[in-house]
Design an enzyme around this catalytic site. Structure first.
Site, PDB file in Angstrom:
ATOM      1  N   THR A  31      -5.765  -1.307   7.124  1.00 53.06           N
ATOM      2  CA  THR A  31      -5.805  -2.756   7.249  1.00 53.06           C
ATOM      3  C   THR A  31      -7.184  -3.223   7.706  1.00 53.06           C
ATOM      4  O   THR A  31      -7.435  -4.428   7.754  1.00 53.06           O
ATOM      5  CB  THR A  31      -4.750  -3.239   8.261  1.00 53.06           C
ATOM      6  OG1 THR A  31      -4.968  -2.572   9.514  1.00 53.06           O
ATOM      7  CG2 THR A  31      -3.345  -2.924   7.751  1.00 53.06           C
TER       8      THR A  31
ATOM      9  N   ASP B 210      -1.581   6.773   6.282  1.00 54.69           N
ATOM     10  CA  ASP B 210      -1.573   5.357   6.632  1.00 54.69           C
ATOM     11  C   ASP B 210      -2.455   5.103   7.859  1.00 54.69           C
ATOM     12  O   ASP B 210      -2.599   5.981   8.719  1.00 54.69           O
ATOM     13  CB  ASP B 210      -0.138   4.914   6.928  1.00 54.69           C
ATOM     14  CG  ASP B 210       0.031   3.408   6.872  1.00 54.69           C
ATOM     15  OD1 ASP B 210      -0.892   2.714   6.403  1.00 54.69           O
ATOM     16  OD2 ASP B 210       1.092   2.909   7.299  1.00 54.69           O
TER      17      ASP B 210
ATOM     18  N   LYS C 158       0.833  -1.211   0.000  1.00 52.12           N
ATOM     19  CA  LYS C 158       0.000   0.000   0.000  1.00 52.12           C
ATOM     20  C   LYS C 158       0.868   1.261   0.000  1.00 52.12           C
ATOM     21  O   LYS C 158       0.599   2.196  -0.762  1.00 52.12           O
ATOM     22  CB  LYS C 158      -0.942  -0.007   1.211  1.00 52.12           C
ATOM     23  CG  LYS C 158      -1.923  -1.178   1.197  1.00 52.12           C
ATOM     24  CD  LYS C 158      -2.936  -1.087   2.330  1.00 52.12           C
ATOM     25  CE  LYS C 158      -2.300  -1.270   3.687  1.00 52.12           C
ATOM     26  NZ  LYS C 158      -1.721  -2.633   3.879  1.00 52.12           N
ATOM     27  N   THR C 159       1.894   1.298   0.838  1.00 56.05           N
ATOM     28  CA  THR C 159       2.786   2.463   0.856  1.00 56.05           C
ATOM     29  C   THR C 159       3.527   2.599  -0.461  1.00 56.05           C
ATOM     30  O   THR C 159       3.698   3.707  -0.996  1.00 56.05           O
ATOM     31  CB  THR C 159       3.797   2.334   2.011  1.00 56.05           C
ATOM     32  OG1 THR C 159       3.097   2.204   3.245  1.00 56.05           O
ATOM     33  CG2 THR C 159       4.708   3.545   2.071  1.00 56.05           C
TER      34      THR C 159
ATOM     35  N   ARG D 261       6.593  -8.337   1.736  1.00 60.36           N
ATOM     36  CA  ARG D 261       7.499  -7.888   2.811  1.00 60.36           C
ATOM     37  C   ARG D 261       8.162  -9.073   3.489  1.00 60.36           C
ATOM     38  O   ARG D 261       9.352  -9.060   3.791  1.00 60.36           O
ATOM     39  CB  ARG D 261       6.724  -7.049   3.828  1.00 60.36           C
ATOM     40  CG  ARG D 261       7.564  -6.653   5.044  1.00 60.36           C
ATOM     41  CD  ARG D 261       6.794  -5.755   5.979  1.00 60.36           C
ATOM     42  NE  ARG D 261       6.541  -4.457   5.372  1.00 60.36           N
ATOM     43  CZ  ARG D 261       5.506  -3.676   5.668  1.00 60.36           C
ATOM     44  NH1 ARG D 261       4.609  -4.087   6.543  1.00 60.36           N
ATOM     45  NH2 ARG D 261       5.368  -2.506   5.083  1.00 60.36           N
TER      46      ARG D 261
END
Length: 362
Positions: free
Chosen positions: A176, A127, A82-83, A235
């Site tokens: 999230t 965020d 997302k980032t 990640r």
């Protein structure tokens, strides 16, 4: 219903299990390395094909009109990009980006200060937007829709609202837990996308790309071995790649093969399905101590020597997604897949293997 399963979660506390090798949240090392590994444009971004296609149309149309892009809401589990996508949106639009988070904005004045300093066309990445305070959230409604905020000066009957015009900007919100966003806020986003977990083949592409950037030699079967243990999360795949690289440099000639990757991840207690020590401890206690359940969450947490929040928020989501554990009104139960994964034989009355009989009778 087990009363010990109804206690509220502690979302505002520090993330439990943040130091796990297969944890989806970023630690300090991840943050530093991810900056170097992040793709710079949509063409370089791996996976999320449908989201990429839709977002590409949104951005290209905005550029053709010479306008700022619509506000974008990205939802999904941590570690899915997302980032990274927010930074790509800014790069594709040729605009600067400002990054903040919902927990950092506790007052409307905090948000007003950020909004009033934005440049025209700038991308504001917010965020964990669902954790923003309610007063700031209500101020954001007007800012997103009318590019204006009302700044309150003074208190009580003498308070005055001063309208402040804002330059057009693009808000990219990430969450999230999309279900916690109020409908008025969710409806003000022009484009909403849900980030899915990655398929193993997509993670292999991520690993090969990261290996090239890290100057790591890796064979196709080595990348496949790491991808299969990465829980569908880029990640985690990049984190496992770095640990396998370390092992290969110390114990081998630096080349990552399937055998080397398997040995390295065995040292770090990440098994072939991506389960780590905590996951296996939860399953082992559930199956061996409680016969596969049902058992209450607090009882299960005591059995593995962890806090109930750690078991519920850190271990359970992946175990449920993998079909190894099920939540029922009476408690947690192990599935036939859990017995098979641990190489155990379920009892005849085991709830996962004999339908309703195990839940409501012997």
């Amino acid at each position: 219903m087990n009363w010990d399963d109804t206690a509220p979660s502690t979302e505002d506390a520090a993330p439990a299990g943040a130091d796990r090798l297969v944890g989806p949240d970023a630690d300090g090392e991840d943050t530093a390395v991810e900056a170097a590994l992040r793709p710079k444009d949509l063409a370089e971004f791996v996976g999320q094909e449908r989201v990429r296609e839709q977002l590409d149309l949104v951005l290209r149309a905005a550029r053709a009109r010479g306008a700022t892009a619509d506000h974008v809401l990205l939802s999904g589990a941590p570690g899915l990009g997302k980032t990274t996508l927010s930074m790509i949106i800014a790069a594709e639009m040729g605009a600067p980006i400002r990054i903040t988070s919902g927990p950092a904005i506790q007052h409307a004045g905090d948000l007003a200060a950020i909004l009033s300093s934005l440049q025209e066309g700038e991308v504001l990445f917010l965020d964990e937007i669902h954790r923003m305070s309610r007063p700031a959230e209500e101020m954001l409604y007007m800012a997103m829709e009318d590019f204006r905020v009302d700044v309150i000066v003074g208190k009580g009957p003498g308070a005055t609202a001063i309208p402040l015009e804002l330059p057009p900007f693009t808000l990219v919100g990430a969450t999230t837990r999309a279900g916690l966003l109020p409908p008025p806020l969710r409806d003000r986003f022009g484009f909403t996308a849900h980030m899915e977990f990655y398929a193993p083949a997509e993670l292999e592409r991520v690993i090969h790309r990261s290996a090239g950037l890290l100057d790591v030699e890796i064979e196709a079967d080595g990348a496949a071995e790491i991808a299969g243990r990465s829980r569908g999360t880029p990640r985690i795949a990049n984190r496992l790649l770095r640990r396998v690289r370390d092992y290969a440099q110390v114990k081998a000639d630096g080349l990552i093969t399937r055998e080397i990757a398997s040995q390295a991840l065995g040292v770090y207690e990440v098994d072939a399905r991506g389960l780590d020590r905590l996951d296996r401890a939860v399953l082992t206690a559930l199956l061996k101590l409680f016969g596969g359940g049902p058992v209450g969450l607090s009882t299960l947490a005591v059995a593995v020597g962890e806090e109930r929040e750690t078991v519920e928020e850190v271990a359970e989501p992946f175990l449920v997604r993998e079909g190894l554990l099920a939540r029922t009104p009476r408690g947690r139960i192990g599935t036939p897949a859990a017995w098979a994964h641990l190489g155990l034989v379920p009892p005849k009355h085991q709830p996962g293997g004999s339908g309703q009989q195990g839940l409501f009778g012997p």
